[in-house]
Structure formats: structure tokens, C-alpha cells
Enzyme design. Structure first.
Site, PDB file in Angstrom:
ATOM      1  N   GLY A  28      16.558  38.634  22.126  1.00 42.72           N
ATOM      2  CA  GLY A  28      16.618  39.224  23.462  1.00 42.72           C
ATOM      3  C   GLY A  28      17.391  40.523  23.471  1.00 42.72           C
ATOM      4  O   GLY A  28      17.965  40.917  24.490  1.00 42.72           O
ATOM      5  N   ALA A  29      17.413  41.220  22.346  1.00 46.07           N
ATOM      6  CA  ALA A  29      18.198  42.450  22.202  1.00 46.07           C
ATOM      7  C   ALA A  29      17.584  43.638  22.931  1.00 46.07           C
ATOM      8  O   ALA A  29      18.238  44.665  23.088  1.00 46.07           O
ATOM      9  CB  ALA A  29      18.355  42.793  20.720  1.00 46.07           C
ATOM     10  N   ILE A  33      21.707  41.348  28.724  1.00 43.96           N
ATOM     11  CA  ILE A  33      22.869  40.832  28.001  1.00 43.96           C
ATOM     12  C   ILE A  33      22.698  41.004  26.493  1.00 43.96           C
ATOM     13  O   ILE A  33      23.648  41.346  25.787  1.00 43.96           O
ATOM     14  CB  ILE A  33      23.124  39.350  28.363  1.00 43.96           C
ATOM     15  CG1 ILE A  33      23.571  39.245  29.816  1.00 43.96           C
ATOM     16  CG2 ILE A  33      24.160  38.723  27.437  1.00 43.96           C
ATOM     17  CD1 ILE A  33      23.620  37.826  30.345  1.00 43.96           C
ATOM     18  N   TYR A 177       4.883  21.143  38.264  1.00 46.88           N
ATOM     19  CA  TYR A 177       5.625  22.311  37.768  1.00 46.88           C
ATOM     20  C   TYR A 177       6.453  22.934  38.886  1.00 46.88           C
ATOM     21  O   TYR A 177       5.967  23.235  39.965  1.00 46.88           O
ATOM     22  CB  TYR A 177       4.665  23.352  37.186  1.00 46.88           C
ATOM     23  CG  TYR A 177       5.369  24.578  36.644  1.00 46.88           C
ATOM     24  CD1 TYR A 177       6.113  24.498  35.469  1.00 46.88           C
ATOM     25  CD2 TYR A 177       5.298  25.798  37.288  1.00 46.88           C
ATOM     26  CE1 TYR A 177       6.756  25.604  34.956  1.00 46.88           C
ATOM     27  CE2 TYR A 177       5.938  26.913  36.780  1.00 46.88           C
ATOM     28  CZ  TYR A 177       6.671  26.810  35.615  1.00 46.88           C
ATOM     29  OH  TYR A 177       7.307  27.921  35.111  1.00 46.88           O
TER      30      TYR A 177
END
Length: 191
Positions: A28-29, A33, A177
Site C-alpha cells: 500500500g505504498a 499511510i 453482503y
């Protein structure tokens, strides 16, 4: 090796001050965050591997991290794409890695409409939890002595109940869901 789980708030709390050298992999770079974690790690002298769903995005993000941090650590793009919603992609990606001092499991998707992964599972849960689980198991042999694994979660884990029994069939059921509860489950698994 130490495995840690942190619940972040809006400011993001990842213990980057505890690692001042070596090589980190942060999922998630490319944004948020994860991006800021990479910048802080580079500023503290840690080299960072930048994965993304495409090599082009990894190259672009590594350049942006290096511009934002100004070192002494260096962000390097990963040469193999990483799609946490695909076990095959995760395994192929892990085969391309070498020794790691820090693994930050940060990537995730938040409350999309019900979508199935290429593996036939609800994509949010697979991306946020199962993909990281497979990645961690694949890279365990590459973690150096004293290495850390940090699983980033969210206060949204409170939107689900650990007492509620759920199965892959329930996760994939269009009738039941609920994107917030399913997101909460995916984050509860990281706590």
C-alpha cells in the site's frame, strides 16, 4: 522475529522510529499511510521496497518517495507487480524478494461493492487479509533475525463481531453482503 499489530487512527501510528537501517517492504505504498510510512522510513535510513499492481506505478511511487524524503534511505520499485487479490500474484511477487528487516502489511481496499477476486473470494477480504496472510507466509524465510512484521488495522474492526461465525460462503453471499461489516472483518483479522 517480532510480529506486531497496531490499530491506527487518522494520524496513522506505525512504529517507524524503531527501525533505523535495513530493508523494508511496505504494501500500500502508493498512497496514504503506506506512502507516508515509506517517506519516514527513508528519512531514518531504511531502504524501502515499493510494490504496486504495476511496475510502472511502483517506479513512479518510488521516485515520489525519494523526492519527499531526501534520504538517507532509498525507495526502490519492485520489479514484479503485486496484486493482493490474487494468490498467484502474491506468490510470484514473493519469489522475487530477498532478505527483509521490516514487513509492513498496510495495503487495503475499503467498502467497495461486492466484487470477487480472481480466486473466487470476496475481493475486499482477500486484499485486506488473505493476501497479506499469504505474503507473510511466503516471505517468512526471508525475514532476518530481529525482523518485524507490522499489520496495520483500523478502528473499523469494531464494526464486526469475533463471535459471529462466518465462512467463505457467507463472505461471497450477495444477499447478506454488508460492505462496512465485511471491511470490519478484514481489519479484525489484522488485530
Amino acid at each position: 522475529m517480532m510480529v506486531e499489530a497496531y490499530t491506527h487512527n487518522v494520524r496513522g501510528r506505525i512504529p517507524t522510529d524503531r527501525v533505523t537501517k535495513g530493508l523494508a517492504l511496505v504494501t500500500g505504498a502508493t498512497a496514504g499511510i503506506g506512502f507516508q510510512t515509506c517517506v519516514l522510513l527513508c528519512e531514518r535510513g531504511v531502504d524501502v521496497l515499493v510494490p504496486a499492481r504495476s511496475v510502472e506505478q511502483a517506479v513512479k511511487t518510488a521516485q515520489l518517495i525519494n523526492e519527499a524524503s531526501k534520504g538517507p534511505g532509498i525507495a526502490r520499485p519492485c520489479s514484479v507487480p503485486l496484486d493482493l487479490a490474487s494468490r498467484e500474484s502474491v506468490k510470484k511477487f514473493a519469489e522475487s524478494l530477498t532478505d527483509i528487516n521490516l514487513l509492513v502489511l498496510n495495503a487495503g481496499v475499503m467498502m467497495p461493492p461486492l466484487t470477487m477476486s480472481t480466486d473466487g473470494l470476496e475481493a475486499q477480504f482477500q486484499t485486506n487479509h488473505l493476501g497479506h496472510f499469504v505474503l507473510t507466509n511466503e516471505v517468512l524465510p526471508l525475514l532476518n533475525d530481529g525482523a518485524r512484521v507490522v499489520a496495520v488495522s483500523s478502528v473499523a474492526h469494531r464494526f464486526s463481531s469475533p463471535d459471529e461465525l462466518w465462512t467463505a460462503e457467507k463472505l461471497n453471499d450477495r444477499r447478506t453482503y454488508h460492505k462496512l461489516r465485511w471491511y470490519g472483518w478484514s481489519k479484525l483479522c489484522a488485530v
